[in-house]
Design a protein around this motif. Structure first.
Motif, mmCIF file in Angstrom:
data_model
loop_
_atom_site.group_PDB
_atom_site.id
_atom_site.type_symbol
_atom_site.label_atom_id
_atom_site.label_comp_id
_atom_site.label_asym_id
_atom_site.label_seq_id
_atom_site.Cartn_x
_atom_site.Cartn_y
_atom_site.Cartn_z
ATOM 1 N N ASP A 150 0.729 -1.061 0.054
ATOM 2 C CA ASP A 150 0.010 -0.046 -0.055
ATOM 3 C C ASP A 150 0.955 1.278 -0.084
ATOM 4 O O ASP A 150 1.897 1.048 0.868
ATOM 5 N N PHE B 251 -7.335 4.833 1.172
ATOM 6 C CA PHE B 251 -8.107 5.790 2.001
ATOM 7 C C PHE B 251 -8.088 7.299 1.727
ATOM 8 O O PHE B 251 -7.805 8.297 2.346
ATOM 9 N N ARG C 65 -12.653 4.395 10.807
ATOM 10 C CA ARG C 65 -12.729 4.174 9.186
ATOM 11 C C ARG C 65 -13.800 3.235 9.101
ATOM 12 O O ARG C 65 -14.275 2.704 9.955
ATOM 13 N N ASN D 51 -11.785 -1.493 0.357
ATOM 14 C CA ASN D 51 -10.632 -2.169 0.944
ATOM 15 C C ASN D 51 -11.313 -2.939 1.987
ATOM 16 O O ASN D 51 -12.026 -2.684 2.744
ATOM 17 N N GLU D 52 -10.859 -4.250 2.086
ATOM 18 C CA GLU D 52 -11.071 -5.361 3.224
ATOM 19 C C GLU D 52 -12.737 -5.099 3.508
ATOM 20 O O GLU D 52 -13.218 -4.857 4.331
ATOM 21 N N CYS E 54 -14.477 -5.802 6.871
ATOM 22 C CA CYS E 54 -13.486 -5.984 7.948
ATOM 23 C C CYS E 54 -14.226 -5.550 9.365
ATOM 24 O O CYS E 54 -14.117 -5.994 10.274
ATOM 25 N N ASN F 173 -9.566 -6.936 -1.609
ATOM 26 C CA ASN F 173 -8.628 -7.827 -0.716
ATOM 27 C C ASN F 173 -9.638 -8.237 0.313
ATOM 28 O O ASN F 173 -10.240 -7.811 1.169
ATOM 29 N N ASP G 73 -5.191 -10.676 2.208
ATOM 30 C CA ASP G 73 -4.360 -9.864 3.404
ATOM 31 C C ASP G 73 -4.157 -10.995 4.485
ATOM 32 O O ASP G 73 -5.267 -11.602 4.960
ATOM 33 N N TYR H 11 -2.138 -11.365 8.343
ATOM 34 C CA TYR H 11 -1.235 -10.916 9.477
ATOM 35 C C TYR H 11 -0.967 -12.220 10.299
ATOM 36 O O TYR H 11 -1.958 -12.779 10.688
ATOM 37 N N GLU I 162 -1.799 -7.752 1.400
ATOM 38 C CA GLU I 162 -0.966 -7.260 2.374
ATOM 39 C C GLU I 162 -0.651 -8.187 3.210
ATOM 40 O O GLU I 162 -1.194 -9.262 3.531
ATOM 41 N N VAL J 2 2.711 -5.495 13.966
ATOM 42 C CA VAL J 2 1.393 -5.100 13.568
ATOM 43 C C VAL J 2 1.326 -3.980 14.728
ATOM 44 O O VAL J 2 1.835 -4.016 15.831
ATOM 45 N N PHE K 227 1.178 -4.024 4.047
ATOM 46 C CA PHE K 227 0.845 -2.768 4.392
ATOM 47 C C PHE K 227 1.879 -2.272 5.267
ATOM 48 O O PHE K 227 2.160 -2.890 6.337
HETATM 49 C C1 GAL Z 1 -5.740 -4.120 7.143
HETATM 50 C C2 GAL Z 1 -6.086 -2.781 6.420
HETATM 51 C C3 GAL Z 1 -4.904 -1.929 6.059
HETATM 52 C C4 GAL Z 1 -4.013 -1.871 7.583
HETATM 53 C C5 GAL Z 1 -3.565 -3.182 7.712
HETATM 54 C C6 GAL Z 1 -2.850 -3.084 9.150
HETATM 55 O O1 GAL Z 1 -6.785 -4.585 7.580
HETATM 56 O O2 GAL Z 1 -6.517 -3.273 5.312
HETATM 57 O O3 GAL Z 1 -5.515 -0.861 5.628
HETATM 58 O O4 GAL Z 1 -4.846 -1.150 8.376
HETATM 59 O O5 GAL Z 1 -4.796 -3.911 8.299
HETATM 60 O O6 GAL Z 1 -2.403 -4.532 9.512
#
Ligand code: GAL
Length: 687
Positions: free
Chosen positions: A30, A61, A127, A165-166, A169, A265, A290, A292, A324, A330, A362
């Motif tokens: 990103d 964003f 957001r 985006n997502e 979420c 995503n 995405d 994490y 991402e 994080v 990200f």
């Molecule tokens: C994702 C999101 C990103 C950023 C990221 C942080 O959920 O799409 O914009 O916030 O998490 O880990």
């Protein structure tokens, strides 16, 4: 809900591949240049070239920056960004800029804000504060997407559209008035008459009978337990409403740029219960995911593998984009974890091993301000004299060396059934136990197969199972007749099929299938359960039988099961209320077999059982290494070339035997023995 549709003239074959302009694999993240002054943006492009970045997601964003006041557009920074990235041969996954409405919009139209089940309004200031179903929001969002397409549709840097985006979420379920109205429309379409809805929801219970669709509400906060089918339908509706929002934006883009691919995503493991991604597949020109890693998860590499395999499942096996992940820590977990040396590269290449054709993060540059300033990025606060920056550069060159794997696929002979409606329904309230977590069951079976080195495809109950020798259905609580028949056919045809407790219990309206559990699979499995015996917290029972390794421990769930003629009891309860009763059974079916696990085995018992299933099914592991060393293969589409990925997730060096070819990261020939140091990755084009 939908007002736009893909035009009849739309030609899906004319959509160009998202990576048409890239050599090899994608690499980037990103990019939020609007947060930085011009001199930093100049440095960005220089550093991107140094790292080998070739694709970035831009303007996710950016709505409030692009349209600071209603109707007043300022494209300056984005024009410059698109041009300078193009000049540097960097492609763009350009967003619709709709991921968060600007404050002027929510002030003017507070009715677009989403609500929780108890009526709490989710305001702007964070957001994603919008109701996907609200027509006013929809109009504004579509207009913004159309402006992006009109302005940048022909820009040579544009590779694909990154929609919103997502999606879902933060607000997977919205209980606002617009959601309620859309829910009623969805129900009218599904049931046609209110009598059918009454029948499906079982509303003679508790005086819930509806006289009119207009009487129906979303499952709001109530004094006692909302009707379960109402909850389940609201889950289905909500996933469809989020998809509908994506489709509307996509179709708007398609009208203007029919040749540009579109995606959004997904978050296949992190925040996913809201969306039935398998039902989204066909609307995505390429799947993007995405992921994490979770600090508190001791086997986060296994969770990562599951996320990647889910992305590949949604993509029907096609290569996908890792849109991402993080270079290091994080900022949104209770205790965030800095990645160890080599971990970022290993995480990235693990996704590639499981089918990703692009590795993105990200984000490019770590923010100075805002909620994500302590989230790692490719360029950290401390600059380029850092481990993070050096790993960013190293990863770029590793990906360049792996360019030849692009387009190849992961081939699996084992299938793990994952089904969102079954997940939603299995976790509804007032069940025999509130402790059952669907994804925990999926994860423990996935882990047991991962431990055996068996690569799995994630599939739904309706996927054609012809290519699979082993099919596992953990806790498939809800299944329709077609799904159940499809799974039974796999066994008839020769596969080993394993079904676990609390499967096949209800139909798609969440009505119990009568005559003994598990109604949908009674014939296939040759068992009949008369009563569930859920275990109390910390209560365990012993299960004995060769197939579970002799003596195994089980928790959470037991049930009083009778076997029918021809079904073999392979393990029984040794103690507890059901001592002597069957716990695990097996039945020959056609040229295959069907196994039933009426309890939840702890790890060693499950490992033993999965070992038995793997052996019986003849599914070969991709390779045998020590525990914690992952071996996966990608295969070229003509089948002529395979690439073996070996990922050492342990602290000990190891050597794999029987591997020959060229190791692509180091460029060395491998003849028989492949050394994989602690924490390292090796990728061999096999001879
Ligand atoms: C994702 C999101 C990103 C950023 C990221 C942080 O959920 O799409 O914009 O916030 O998490 O880990």
């Amino acid at each position: 809900m939908r007002r736009r549709t893909t035009p009849d003239s739309f030609d899906a074959t004319a959509v160009r591949p998202w990576n048409a302009q890239l050599d090899g694999l994608g690499y980037g993240g990103d990019y939020n240049p609007e947060q930085w002054p011009a001199e930093v943006r100049d440095e960005d492009v220089r550093l991107m070239r140094e790292a080998g970045v070739n694709i970035l997601s831009v303007a996710i964003f950016s709505w409030a920056t692009l349209e600071p006041r209603e109707g007043e557009l300022d494209w300056t920074w984005l024009d410059e960004t698109m041009d300078s990235l193009h000049a540097a041969s960097i492609q763009v996954a350009l967003a619709t800029a709709t991921a968060s409405p600007p404050p002027w919009l929510t002030r003017k139209h507070p009715e677009i804000l989403p609500r929780l089940a108890d009526g709490t309004v989710l305001h702007q200031g964070g957001r994603q504060a919008y109701a996907v179903t609200h027509p006013v929001h929809r109009d504004y969002a579509l207009r913004m997407a159309a402006r992006m397409a009109e302005r940048y549709g022909d820009h040579p840097a544009l590779a694909l559209w990154h929609v919103d985006n997502e999606i879902g979420c933060h607000v997977p379920r919205d209980y606002s008035d617009s959601a309620a109205a859309a829910f009623r429309d969805w129900l009218r379409e599904r049931y046609t008459t209110v009598d059918r809805l009454n029948e499906a929801w079982g509303t003679t219970f508790w005086s819930q009978r509806y006289a009119d669709f207009d009487d129906v509400l979303p499952p709001l906060t109530v004094p006692a337990i909302v009707n379960p089918t109402q909850q389940l339908d609201f889950d289905r509706f909500s996933s469809d409403a989020l998809l509908d929002y994506y489709r509307d934006l996509r179709d708007t883009l398609r009208e203007i740029t029919p040749h540009v691919p579109t995606t959004t995503n997904l978050m296949t493991t992190t925040a996913t219960k809201g969306m039935d991604y398998f039902s989204w597949s066909d609307d995505l020109d390429v799947v993007a995911n995405d992921h994490y890693t979770i600090a508190a998860d001791d086997e986060r590499h296994v969770e990562l593998a599951l996320s990647a395999d889910l992305a590949r499942g949604v993509a029907h096996g096609a290569p996908w984009i890792l849109m991402e992940h993080s270079t290091s820590a994080v900022n949104w977990q209770p205790r965030n974890r800095t990645k160890a040396p080599g971990e970022m590269l290993r995480n990235s290449l693990q996704h590639v091993a499981r089918g990703a054709d692009s590795v993105m993060f990200f984000q490019w540059r770590q923010s100075r301000a805002g909620a994500e300033k302590y989230h790692s990025a490719m360029v950290p606060h401390a600059g380029t004299d850092t481990d993070v920056w050096r790993s960013t550069v190293d990863l770029g060159s590793a990906l360049q060396r792996l360019g030849e794997v692009r387009g190849s696929r992961v081939v699996a002979r084992a299938a793990l059934i994952v089904d969102y409606p079954a997940w939603w329904a299995a976790e509804l309230d007032s069940h025999p136990t509130q402790e059952l977590r669907y994804m925990d069951e999926v994860r423990s079976w996935y882990t047991a197969l991962w431990d055996q080195g068996v690569t799995v495809d994630t599939v739904t109950p309706h996927t054609d199972l012809a290519g699979y020798d082993l099919v596992v259905a953990p806790t498939l609580y809800l299944v329709d007749d077609e799904g159940a028949a499809n799974i039974a056919r796999a066994a008839e045809r020769g596969a080993t099929v394993a079904v676990t407790f609390f499967s096949g219990i209800v139909d798609s309206h969440d009505h119990v299938r009568l005559g003994g559990y598990p109604g949908a699979f009674r014939d296939l499995l040759g068992v009949r359960t008369e009563e569930f015996y859920p275990l109390q917290a910390a209560e365990t029972v012993h299960v004995t039988g060769k197939a579970v390794g002799g003596d195994a421990t089980a928790d959470l769930w037991t049930e009083k099961t009778h076997v029918l003629d021809g079904t073999e009891v392979v393990a029984s309860y040794d103690d507890g209320a059901l001592a002597g009763h069957p716990a695990v059974t097996r039945r020959n079916v056609g040229s295959g077999a069907a196994w039933y696990m009426g309890t939840r085995l702890e790890r060693s018992g499950l490992d033993a059982l999965v070992g038995r299933l793997v052996e019986e099914s003849g599914v070969a592991p991709d390779g045998i290494g020590p525990a914690g060393v992952e071996i996966v293969r990608r295969r070229s589409n003509d089948g002529a070339t395979t690439w073996l990925f070996a990922l050492n997730h342990t602290d000990a060096d190891t050597t794999l035997h029987g591997v020959s070819g060229i190791e692509l990261l180091g460029g060395d020939a491998v003849v028989g023995d492949l050394a994989v140091p602690a924490g390292a990755v090796r990728v061999v084009r096999e001879a």
